[in-house]
Design a protein around this motif. Sequence first.
Motif, PDB file in Angstrom:
ATOM      1  N   ALA A 172      72.855  40.659 -36.267  1.00 31.11           N
ATOM      2  CA  ALA A 172      71.571  41.146 -36.772  1.00 31.11           C
ATOM      3  C   ALA A 172      70.935  40.054 -37.621  1.00 31.11           C
ATOM      4  N   GLY A 173      69.612  40.062 -37.676  1.00 27.39           N
ATOM      5  CA  GLY A 173      68.911  39.065 -38.480  1.00 27.39           C
ATOM      6  C   GLY A 173      67.574  39.573 -38.959  1.00 27.39           C
ATOM      7  N   ALA A 174      67.146  39.053 -40.093  1.00 25.28           N
ATOM      8  CA  ALA A 174      65.849  39.429 -40.650  1.00 25.28           C
ATOM      9  C   ALA A 174      64.737  38.688 -39.909  1.00 25.28           C
ATOM     10  N   ILE A 175      63.622  39.359 -39.734  1.00 30.51           N
ATOM     11  CA  ILE A 175      62.446  38.752 -39.107  1.00 30.51           C
ATOM     12  C   ILE A 175      61.224  39.055 -39.959  1.00 30.51           C
ATOM     13  N   ARG A 176      60.178  38.245 -39.756  1.00 29.99           N
ATOM     14  CA  ARG A 176      58.897  38.446 -40.429  1.00 29.99           C
ATOM     15  C   ARG A 176      57.779  38.186 -39.425  1.00 29.99           C
ATOM     16  N   PRO A 177      56.608  38.818 -39.636  1.00 32.69           N
ATOM     17  CA  PRO A 177      55.471  38.537 -38.751  1.00 32.69           C
ATOM     18  C   PRO A 177      55.062  37.072 -38.862  1.00 32.69           C
ATOM     19  N   LEU A 178      54.577  36.517 -37.754  1.00 33.63           N
ATOM     20  CA  LEU A 178      54.090  35.143 -37.776  1.00 33.63           C
ATOM     21  C   LEU A 178      52.795  35.066 -38.590  1.00 33.63           C
ATOM     22  N   VAL A 179      52.683  34.036 -39.388  1.00 31.16           N
ATOM     23  CA  VAL A 179      51.469  33.825 -40.178  1.00 31.16           C
ATOM     24  C   VAL A 179      50.438  33.052 -39.363  1.00 31.16           C
ATOM     25  N   SER A 180      50.905  32.055 -38.624  1.00 27.58           N
ATOM     26  CA  SER A 180      50.007  31.223 -37.820  1.00 27.58           C
ATOM     27  C   SER A 180      50.332  31.385 -36.340  1.00 27.58           C
ATOM     28  N   ALA A 232      62.263  29.694 -36.228  1.00 30.14           N
ATOM     29  CA  ALA A 232      62.387  29.991 -34.804  1.00 30.14           C
ATOM     30  C   ALA A 232      61.533  31.201 -34.458  1.00 30.14           C
ATOM     31  N   VAL A 233      61.069  31.267 -33.252  1.00 30.64           N
ATOM     32  CA  VAL A 233      60.198  32.358 -32.813  1.00 30.64           C
ATOM     33  C   VAL A 233      60.959  33.223 -31.824  1.00 30.64           C
ATOM     34  N   LEU A 234      60.949  34.530 -32.056  1.00 28.56           N
ATOM     35  CA  LEU A 234      61.686  35.469 -31.223  1.00 28.56           C
ATOM     36  C   LEU A 234      60.709  36.375 -30.479  1.00 28.56           C
ATOM     37  N   ARG A 288      57.920  36.991 -33.438  1.00 31.96           N
ATOM     38  CA  ARG A 288      58.288  37.100 -34.855  1.00 31.96           C
ATOM     39  C   ARG A 288      58.954  35.800 -35.318  1.00 31.96           C
ATOM     40  N   ALA A 289      58.895  35.550 -36.595  1.00 28.16           N
ATOM     41  CA  ALA A 289      59.591  34.415 -37.193  1.00 28.16           C
ATOM     42  C   ALA A 289      61.001  34.851 -37.578  1.00 28.16           C
ATOM     43  N   SER A 290      61.980  34.077 -37.174  1.00 23.18           N
ATOM     44  CA  SER A 290      63.369  34.367 -37.530  1.00 23.18           C
ATOM     45  C   SER A 290      63.634  33.873 -38.944  1.00 23.18           C
ATOM     46  N   GLU A 291      64.139  34.765 -39.789  1.00 24.99           N
ATOM     47  CA  GLU A 291      64.404  34.437 -41.185  1.00 24.99           C
ATOM     48  C   GLU A 291      65.893  34.624 -41.485  1.00 24.99           C
ATOM     49  N   VAL A 342      65.846  43.031 -37.822  1.00 27.11           N
ATOM     50  CA  VAL A 342      65.547  43.869 -38.989  1.00 27.11           C
ATOM     51  C   VAL A 342      64.330  43.302 -39.711  1.00 27.11           C
ATOM     52  N   GLU A 343      63.339  44.137 -39.924  1.00 25.07           N
ATOM     53  CA  GLU A 343      62.127  43.681 -40.614  1.00 25.07           C
ATOM     54  C   GLU A 343      62.467  43.290 -42.048  1.00 25.07           C
ATOM     55  N   GLY A 344      62.176  42.041 -42.398  1.00 28.18           N
ATOM     56  CA  GLY A 344      62.487  41.537 -43.726  1.00 28.18           C
ATOM     57  C   GLY A 344      61.334  41.695 -44.703  1.00 28.18           C
ATOM     58  N   THR A 345      61.583  41.315 -45.934  1.00 28.89           N
ATOM     59  CA  THR A 345      60.580  41.407 -46.989  1.00 28.89           C
ATOM     60  C   THR A 345      59.937  40.041 -47.217  1.00 28.89           C
TER      61      THR A 345
END
Length: 522
Positions: free
Chosen positions: A253-261, A3-5, A282-285, A328-331
């Motif tokens: 709260a949820g982890a997120i990551r930068p979009l790759v594409s 999902a995209v936030l 951001r991508a929802s993880e 929250v920025e994830g790994t």
Amino acid sequence: MAAVLRLWHRVPPLSVPGCLRRVGPPLPGYRRMPLRASRSAGWARSRAWSQLGAGERAGAGFFGLRTSRANKTRGRLRRPGLVPAAGGRGARGAEQPRCPAEMEPSSASRDARPAVTPVAAVLPAGGSGERLGGATPKQFCAVQGRPLVSYTVRAMERISWISDIIVVVSSENIGTMKSIIEKYGHKRVMIVEGGVTRHRSIFNGLKVFAENEFSNHLLQKPEVVIIHDAVRPFVEEDILSKVVMAAKEHGAAGAIRPLVSTVIASAANGCLDHSLERARYRASEMPQAFLFDIIYEAYQQCTDYDLDYGTECLHLALKYCKTNAKLVEGTADLWKVTYKRDLYAAESVIKDNLSQQVCVITNVKEAIAQVGFLLHESLKSQIKVEAISISLSKNDSHLQNIFSGQCYNFICINDKKYAIQETQQLVDMLEESNIPLLYPVVLILVHLDTSENISFGVGTEELTRIKKFAREVKKKNILVYGLLIQYKDHLLLQDTVNSAAALIMALIKDRNPELIGQLLVA
């Protein structure tokens, strides 16, 4: 697809930075729903829990068996859909070994642990693995001989402050999941029958804690609940702690990551309609965490459409409880196993984690001690080396300490042509330590040939004996390989040991079961 936030800077000024907020006109019929329990009640439960002694809290963790309620509920029948995992305290009743990836957290991580509060985890594992291809759902696919879901369960159960782990599986896989828990000795685990969609499965997992739905169950309702995919096996305590503490403050709260594409939208004719600015999304993880009362209320109020087609838990908390989730920025290791190539990537990560340390076992003989020293020097630049000199016939405390650590690779150097008896003693010690229970152990038998003969021959009978022994030991999850070092020319010994070290590293990193029982020559 993740999902995209929208990022927080698109939110009006009065909203909390870093929180998820719906952007756009109000939804039809949207209103704030009352929660069944206030946050103050949650804090009261937290204070009561913190007043328990360590022993009382530990005794209250397994399957949610709370001593204060045990007598009241004894003898009641469980409702359909709840399946206790047999042997949940561990099939062998011993402390489980840890993978190098499961080392004790750093001091910074320990400081970031949430204050003592009831925390539980729900792991949806009811998918069919359609995108993976094949008959076996991805969560039950073997990685290094062990089902993927077992790694994720282990990642949760090694965290002491998670009291209960709910694994939600489809009805046809309940038996499979029970056998996994029994075989690998998982603790604090409850199996719940899932629904036909992801959200319905998560809702079933949450119902275990709601007394008005399952009043005959023994699990204590947590203040915070973690939701994490069963096919994301590499989650660490640090990110779990961060989302739990953020959920206590913000409700979700949820982890997120930068979009790759870059994300694009297509028009009805199949042509490009528009694209999104990647830097603003951001991508929802996973993992995600919620105050239990909030997420349970959201699931109670959501529509059948949400339950059947929705994928984002944070959105439900926002839509039905007006809870702006803290992002929250994830790994980078939070990725999800989705396709077959992801299984290969997961296996590579696990092999790398298991290849961080090796124990070199020698005895007091001068030639063996010298080779052991040279091998240590050659290996130490590539892997952490623990070298000990003992007799395997003795119960060496140093070796026992290594067994209780994170070592899954052993090199045994001897000058006997076929040291099967001594090797069997080491295998017995490994089995008693429970090290091979969760992860494959590599055992390399290095034979030091000190004879003056120009050639070294191994007869068919001897090779057959070695292979038979290796096949038997493989059933115990121990991979046995043979390696020959010829100790004739002292000037060339260092080069020979360097060659042996290269072979040893290849065997440790590859962990190929097809090569067991083979005798390699350095």
